[in-house]
Scaffold this active site. Structure first.
Site, PDB file in Angstrom:
ATOM      1  N   ASP A 104       0.635  -1.385   0.217  1.00 25.57           N
ATOM      2  CA  ASP A 104      -0.342  -0.251   0.339  1.00 25.57           C
ATOM      3  C   ASP A 104       0.717   1.393  -0.445  1.00 25.57           C
ATOM      4  O   ASP A 104       1.672   1.120   0.869  1.00 25.57           O
ATOM      5  CB  ASP A 104      -0.768   0.285   1.318  1.00 25.57           C
ATOM      6  CG  ASP A 104      -1.581  -1.119   1.261  1.00 25.57           C
ATOM      7  OD1 ASP A 104      -2.534  -1.757   0.451  1.00 25.57           O
ATOM      8  OD2 ASP A 104      -2.507  -1.370   2.435  1.00 25.57           O
ATOM      9  N   TYR A 307      -8.551   2.589  -1.899  1.00 27.37           N
ATOM     10  CA  TYR A 307      -7.689   2.815  -0.957  1.00 27.37           C
ATOM     11  C   TYR A 307      -7.985   3.411  -0.135  1.00 27.37           C
ATOM     12  O   TYR A 307      -8.144   4.845   0.495  1.00 27.37           O
ATOM     13  CB  TYR A 307      -6.494   3.086  -0.746  1.00 27.37           C
ATOM     14  CG  TYR A 307      -5.273   3.006   0.527  1.00 27.37           C
ATOM     15  CD1 TYR A 307      -5.127   1.591   1.122  1.00 27.37           C
ATOM     16  CD2 TYR A 307      -4.215   4.074   1.051  1.00 27.37           C
ATOM     17  CE1 TYR A 307      -4.077   0.949   1.477  1.00 27.37           C
ATOM     18  CE2 TYR A 307      -3.674   3.800   1.673  1.00 27.37           C
ATOM     19  CZ  TYR A 307      -3.401   2.846   2.098  1.00 27.37           C
ATOM     20  OH  TYR A 307      -2.655   1.841   3.547  1.00 27.37           O
TER      21      TYR A 307
END
Length: 667
Positions: A104, A307
Site C-alpha cells: 500500500d 484505498y
C-alpha cells in the site's frame, strides 16, 4: 532471470497476480502461499503486514530490574517475526533480477515494503528495484501502476520507522512506569502511550465536565398561532429571570400581528468526498471504527473500493466520475445513479483537504448484495451512496421565516419544506426534517390558540462518540488517519473506556489524574502534534530521523526527571482500587470489591473477610464495567458486561442475586 513482486497481504498478491498474468499457478513453501507465472517467470508474494518487528533486546525484558532510563537510548533490534515469508523471499531473490514493491502506498506500506526489500538484498544486493503505486486494485489501476513504476521512497519509510521507534520507547517507558507504580502488571498492566494518553484525557475531562455540571434553570415561552392553519413559534428571548418571564407571558393577548415574513429557496450543499476521518465518523454509526476499517480494507483488497487510508477530499481530474456513476445503472443503486446522470454535466463537491498520494474513497467495482457479508455490504453501500451523493444535484428547500408581535412580545419561527431532494434521495443517513408554516403577509392578524410558559434547565455537554472523537483527534493532531481507530480500540481493550458514547472507568480517571499531577505534558496534545509534523518533515526530506528521535528521547528524559514516583504510586494505587469497589457491604458496612478465587473465578466479596463472608456471584464471561449508577435500594453500583455481541446491563448484582434466589425457592 525473473521478477519478484512483493505485496502487503496474501489477498492482494492473489488479485494482482490474476490481473497481470494469464498463467498463474498457486504454490506453497515454508507454509507460505505465493503465485508464479511460468511464461513471465514472475513471482508474487503477499506479506502479513510487517514481517519485521522493532523491539528492545531481550536483556531489557524484566520490568522490575531494568532501570527506566536505560530504555531511552537502548539499541533497538529488528527481529523477523514471519520466518517462513523471510525464508521464501531470500530463496526467490536468488532467482530474479528485478523486484517490484507493491505494498500500500503510504508511510506504513512503504516501510513494510522496505523491510522486505532489506531481506531480499541480503542475498541479492544488486537486484534492480522499483515501486508500483496504486489506489485501487482494479485491472486498469494495477496495469497502469506496473507499466509506470517509480522509485521506493526511503524518506517515507524512514518517517514510519521513526514513529515506530518513538512509540515503542514512549510506550515501554510510560507503561512500565505506570504499571509498576500502580502494582498492575502481568495481564492487567496499564498501557500508556504518546497518542493514547492525550486522547484518554479528552474523554476523562469531558466526563468531569458532565459530573461537575450544575444545571441553570431558564424559561421559554411558546405559542400556537393560527390563520386557518396553525403553527408554533418561540419567544425571541430565553429568560433566566422567572419574574420577567411571567410578566412577558401575562402581556400576551389573544391576537398577534405578523411583523416580518420572508419565503426563499435555499440550496443545501452536498456532502464532501470521503477521506478516512469522515468515512470512519460516518461508519461508526454502524460499527466500531476499527471494525469499519477492517471491512473497508477487505473491500479494497477485493477490488470493490479504493484505498481507505487517505486525507484527500478532492477527486483528481484523472478520475472518470461519469463512467463510475454509469457503471451503477444496472445495479442495486440504479435509481441513485439515474439522479446523478440526469444532470447536463457532473461537477463534484469538494472538501478542504487535497493530497496527491490517494484520491478520496470511492467505489471501484459494482457489487451485488449477495456477494458480500452483511458488514461488507453496509460499508460498501455507505461508500457508494456517499460517492453518488457528491456528484448529485444540491437539495433545494423552501425556507419561510416569520416574526410575530404579540402585544410587544416578539416570537419567531422558521419553516422548511423540501422542494427537490437532490443528493438527499441518495445519501439516506440523515433525515430531512420539515416544519410547516403557512404563507403569511406583513400586518396580518393571527389568533393565539394556545400559549405555554416552559421551565427548562441547561444540559451538560455530551460525551464523545467514537465518530466525534476521531474528528477531534484529527483537529488536535493526535495520531494519523491510519492509527486513530486503533488508538480508540486500545482504550477499550485496556478497560479505560466502555460504551459508545465513551465513558471512562475509574482506572482511566486514576491514570489521567496521576499523570496530570506528576507529568502533565504526557496528557497534552502539543508534543504529539509536533511529532506528527516532524514525521511529515522526515517524509519530505526536511528533517533527519535521528534528530527527531533524539529530541523525543530528551523530552521523555526530562519528564522522568520531574516525576515524584512515590506520589505517582500513591495516587495511582488509590485510584485503581476504586475500579474494584462496588459499594457497601449490607451486613457489615465495609467495602464490597470484585475479587477472584484461586481458580480465577470472579465474585463480589466483602473487604472485611474473613470477619465478614458476604459474597455475591458474577457472570464469568465478558468484561466487567462498574458504572457510576447506584441501585437505590442497596447503594451498590450497577454493572455492565461487554461480550463479543456487545454490551448488556447486569444492573445491581444484589438485586440480580435476590431475583435468582426467589426463582430457585419457587422451583
Amino acid at each position: 532471470m525473473g521478477w519478484l513482486i512483493i505485496t502487503e497481504k496474501h489477498n492482494t498478491a492473489r488479485r494482482i497476480a490474476s490481473i497481470l498474468f494469464n498463467d498463474v499457478k498457486q504454490l506453497k513453501k515454508y507454509g507460505v502461499s505465493y503465485y508464479h507465472s511460468p511464461s513471465s517467470n514472475a513471482y508474487v508474494v503477499g506479506l502479513k503486514g510487517h514481517i519485521v518487528e522493532l523491539d528492545f533486546p531481550k536483556e531489557y525484558n524484566s520490568w522490575k530490574n531494568v532501570p527506566l532510563r536505560s530504555l531511552l537510548r537502548a539499541e533497538l533490534v529488528k527481529e523477523v517475526k514471519e520466518k517462513g515469508i523471510a525464508r521464501l523471499l531470500k530463496e526467490l531473490a536468488r532467482e530474479v533480477d528485478r523486484v517490484t514493491v507493491a505494498t500500500d502506498y503510504d508511510r506504513e506500506g512503504e516501510l513494510i515494503g522496505f523491510e522486505a526489500l532489506e531481506i531480499v538484498k541480503q542475498v541479492n544486493p544488486d537486484v534492480k528495484v522499483d515501486r508500483a503505486k496504486y489506489s485501487a486494485i482494479t485491472p486498469a489501476d494495477i496495469k497502469k501502476a506496473f507499466s509506470n513504476p517509480s522509485k521506493v521512497d526511503i524518506n517515507l519509510a524512514k518517517a514510519a520507522e521513526t514513529r515506530q521507534r518513538i512509540d515503542l520507547i514512549w510506550g515501554a517507558v510510560l507503561t512500565r512506569l505506570i504499571s509498576i507504580s500502580s502494582g498492575r502488571m502481568g495481564r492487567d498492566f496499564l498501557s500508556v502511550g504518546r497518542v493514547q494518553s492525550p486522547t484518554l484525557r479528552l474523554i476523562v475531562e469531558r466526563e468531569k465536565e458532565i459530573e461537575n455540571f450544575r444545571p441553570t434553570p431558564y424559561w421559554e415561552i411558546v405559542a400556537e398561532f393560527c390563520n386557518g392553519e396553525c403553527f408554533t413559534a418561540k419567544h425571541v428571548e430565553r429568560f433566566t429571570d422567572v419574574a420577567k418571564a411571567k410578566a412577558a407571558f401575562k402581556k400576551i393577548g389573544n391576537t398577534a400581528a405578523v411583523r416580518t415574513f420572508e419565503k426563499k429557496e435555499r440550496k443545501e450543499a452536498r456532502p464532501t468526498p470521503f477521506n478516512t476521518t469522515e468515512f470512519l465518523r460516518e461508519a461508526s454509526k454502524f460499527m466500531s471504527p476499527d471494525r469499519a476499517m477492517n471491512v473497508a480494507e477487505t473491500l479494497y483488497m477485493n477490488g470493490y473500493i479504493s484505498y481507505p487510508r487517505t486525507d484527500n477530499t478532492i477527486y483528481p481530474p484523472t478520475l472518470n466520475l461519469k463512467a463510475i456513476a454509469t457503471s451503477f445503472l444496472n445495479s442495486d443503486f440504479e435509481k441513485e445513479a439515474k439522479i446523478v446522470l440526469s444532470q447536463p454535466s457532473i461537477k463534484p463537491s469538494r472538501g478542504k483537504k487535497e493530497s496527491k498520494d490517494h484520491p478520496p474513497i470511492y467505489p471501484t467495482a459494482v457489487a451485488k448484495k449477495g456477494e458480500l457479508s452483511k458488514e461488507e455490504w453496509t460499508i460498501y453501500e455507505l461508500v457508494v451512496r456517499r460517492f453518488l451523493a457528491t456528484l448529485a444535484p444540491e437539495a433545494i428547500w423552501e425556507v419561510k421565516r416569520v416574526e410575530i408581535d404579540a402585544n410587544g412580545e416578539l416570537f419567531r419561527a422558521t419553516g422548511r419544506r423540501l422542494l427537490s431532494p437532490g443528493w438527499r434521495a441518495i445519501y439516506i443517513y440523515s433525515k430531512a426534517e420539515e416544519v410547516s408554516i403557512p404563507d403569511l403577509t406583513v400586518g396580518q392578524i393571527l389568533r393565539i390558540k394556545n400559549k405555554e410558559l416552559l421551565e427548562k434547565e441547561t444540559k451538560p455537554p455530551g460525551r464523545y462518540t467514537t465518530g466525534n472523537l476521531i474528528r477531534i483527534m484529527e483537529k488536535l493532531g493526535l495520531g494519523t488517519k491510519s492509527t486513530r481507530h486503533e488508538i480508540i480500540k486500545k482504550l477499550y481493550s485496556r478497560k479505560y473506556v466502555y460504551g459508545n458514547p465513551l465513558r471512562p472507568t475509574q482506572t482511566a480517571f486514576a491514570v489521567i489524574e496521576a499523570l496530570k499531577s506528576n507529568a502533565e505534558t504526557i496528557t497534552l496534545p502539543d508534543m504529539t502534534s509536533k511529532l506528527e509534523k516532524d514525521m511529515d518533515a522526515i517524509a519530505e526530506g526536511k528533517l533527519s530521523d535521528e534528530e527527531v528521535v533524539e529530541e523525543s528521547v530528551r523530552f521523555l528524559d526530562e519528564i522522568l526527571s520531574n516525576i515524584d514516583v512515590k506520589e505517582l504510586s500513591k495516587s495511582l494505587r488509590e485510584g485503581v482500587k476504586k475500579d474494584k469497589v462496588v459499594g457497601k457491604c449490607p451486613e457489615c458496612g465495609r467495602e464490597l470489591v470484585i475479587r477472584k478465587t484461586k481458580g480465577k473465578k470472579r465474585f463480589i466479596g466483602c473487604s472485611g473477610y474473613p470477619a465478614c463472608s458476604f459474597t455475591l456471584p458474577l457472570p464469568q464471561n465478558g468484561t466487567l464495567y462498574i458504572t457510576a449508577k447506584e441501585c437505590e435500594k442497596h447503594s451498590i453500583k450497577k454493572i455492565k458486561i461487554r461480550t463479543k455481541k456487545g454490551y448488556w446491563d447486569l444492573g445491581c448484582p444484589y438485586c440480580n442475586y435476590l431475583e435468582w434466589k426467589a426463582k430457585q425457592d419457587k422451583a
